[in-house]
Scaffold this motif. Sequence first.
Motif, PDB file in Angstrom:
ATOM      1  N   PHE A 194      10.961   9.090   7.648  1.00 15.33           N
ATOM      2  CA  PHE A 194      12.071  10.040   7.588  1.00 15.33           C
ATOM      3  C   PHE A 194      12.557  10.323   9.001  1.00 15.33           C
ATOM      4  O   PHE A 194      11.770  10.668   9.885  1.00 15.33           O
ATOM      5  CB  PHE A 194      11.630  11.347   6.923  1.00 15.33           C
ATOM      6  N   ARG A 217       6.580  11.729  -0.234  1.00 13.22           N
ATOM      7  CA  ARG A 217       7.982  12.041   0.085  1.00 13.22           C
ATOM      8  C   ARG A 217       8.026  12.952   1.308  1.00 13.22           C
ATOM      9  O   ARG A 217       7.233  13.885   1.433  1.00 13.22           O
ATOM     10  CB  ARG A 217       8.638  12.742  -1.109  1.00 13.22           C
ATOM     11  N   SER A 248      11.070  15.100   3.535  1.00 16.57           N
ATOM     12  CA  SER A 248      12.476  15.466   3.506  1.00 16.57           C
ATOM     13  C   SER A 248      12.707  16.679   4.388  1.00 16.57           C
ATOM     14  O   SER A 248      11.788  17.203   5.022  1.00 16.57           O
ATOM     15  CB  SER A 248      12.928  15.746   2.065  1.00 16.57           C
ATOM     16  N   ASP A 267      11.388  12.784  -6.112  1.00 16.21           N
ATOM     17  CA  ASP A 267      12.439  13.142  -5.158  1.00 16.21           C
ATOM     18  C   ASP A 267      12.418  14.640  -4.909  1.00 16.21           C
ATOM     19  O   ASP A 267      12.021  15.427  -5.786  1.00 16.21           O
ATOM     20  CB  ASP A 267      13.809  12.709  -5.700  1.00 16.21           C
ATOM     21  N   ARG A 309      15.064  17.585  -2.832  1.00 22.95           N
ATOM     22  CA  ARG A 309      16.353  17.739  -2.161  1.00 22.95           C
ATOM     23  C   ARG A 309      16.655  19.218  -1.992  1.00 22.95           C
ATOM     24  O   ARG A 309      16.357  20.029  -2.864  1.00 22.95           O
ATOM     25  CB  ARG A 309      17.454  17.061  -2.963  1.00 22.95           C
TER      26      ARG A 309
END
Length: 560
Positions: free
Chosen positions: A447, A494, A496, A549, A551
């Motif tokens: 990332f 993940r 983010s 995911d 977000r």
Amino acid sequence: MKIQNYIWSAIVMFLLYGCFDDKGNYDYTEVPAVQVVEYITNEEELGSFWALTVGDVIEAEPVLKFTGDSTILALTYEWVVENSTTQELKTIGTEKKLIWKTDMGGFLSIYLFITDSLSGYQTVDRGINMWPTDNNSTSEAWMVLSEIDGKACFSILENVSNWEGSNYVYRFREFVDYYPLQNEGQELGGSPVKIMNHWLGSGSSSAPGMLLVLQNGGIGPVYLGNQDYRRTLYLKDDFINGVLPNVVFKDAVANSKSHVLLSEDGGLYMKAVEHLDVWFAGKYLDVPANVEGGMKIDRLIRMSYSGNITGTFALDVMHHRLLYIQNENDLEYGGTWGDANAITEIYTEPAAGITLALNDLKDLDILYCGSYVGSVQSEWGIPDRTADMLMFYKDNRAGSETVGQYCLYTFRFAFDFEQWVFKAYPKIERAFPAAFQYAIREDGQFFVSPHGDLEFLFFSSGGNNGELWGYIFRGAGGTDPVKLFDFTGRKIVRISSTDSGNGSGSSGMDLTVALETGEIYMFNVHNSHFGTGITPKWVSSESYGKIIDMRYDGPSKNAI
């Protein structure tokens, strides 16, 4: 009316009171002062003012301290609530003790105005903060798409963080499997793929948006409102014939004027927005887009909303090149269709020391591509935000100086007004530090910080990809990569962030990490942490299953 205006109005009225009451007698007597020491509330009975439901009754009474003779005061009380989510401001009580049945959701601040009706003296105290939830509106939240018991699960972490005195306290209200709660018990039921934010062309920092929950199977992909998370449209109804193509979806990207879906077989399904201020104006074509010579897309990379160019990069594995899907058109200027969704090859401006061209990526194993906001000095000497991209790859090119090594490549994407084409202007091409090549895991997570002067690359490493590492790649050589946090063997699935914070100041940038255990960790990262490591600012108490995911759902400029 904002609370500051409300307070200012009270001050003006106090001053006017003194003027109108002036009889020419200047034998002054000091007016006793009033101070709120604390509040006696029923918070313990309710559990917490940060976990209320609209309709809960709150009680609060001030404990007062006086300076001077309090017997000469004739006090009146007014309790005023300000809703930071909706900007609503209203009076909710006029007695010393407040008893209020909450009738609004969001972040609430309650102020107490105490006035002496004889002298006009007034004091204002910001007494209580709270967060009732009404299931109709949230301000900002992390959205989590995961798989639980073999089915897609949409959850939210509502951000109720706020200042408490001199400390900023991070809090998130966790709602696991929130979609059925907001949609009459309906379940998503499919295999989860991605969450994608959508905004209208004129929508900006606070305008309501839409979310696309992309899944295969179940009820199919659906759009949700990004404040109440209620279904607004099935994706199939956004196609020109009302039927989804018979494909397995892999990815989705939305910009203001160009929406793109990617299927597992490399096909692009595209929609050009026909009205910038109306939802669902325009339809997806039910056949894949194509270009001369063909293409097979492996991944999509949406450019940051904060750069000076928006659009989508697409990696074409048929011809080993990077393509640009344009987001611009002349609809708002001329009323006719323009170039939204135009697919063009990206040409690379020659530069000293650069061997890689974006229209010839053969013999590279590309592990990661990410867009971020860079900076360049304009011809007037003013810093200008730019649309930059980082590509991390293993170099397999025979004869290359970095053959067999993991490398990174960054470029600035800009328009060449002389040749009238978009170009990539390379910034960095070099091998990852030799002493740390061992730390790279090809099956790991990567990332790039979305915005920041220091340009951070985060990646998973260690046994089972259970370590979070960071690398500042800016400059001629960057810094040595460092291990920032050890999850003790729990695999990172993940990484983010929000699109705010540049990591160069004490405020740092937000970073959110999901683990295969279903846990979520949140950190604050700034450049000094690359010498000390980081500690979590918040850890989930719930398990979210197999996380696919994450977000951030907030102002559009803060979304990835």
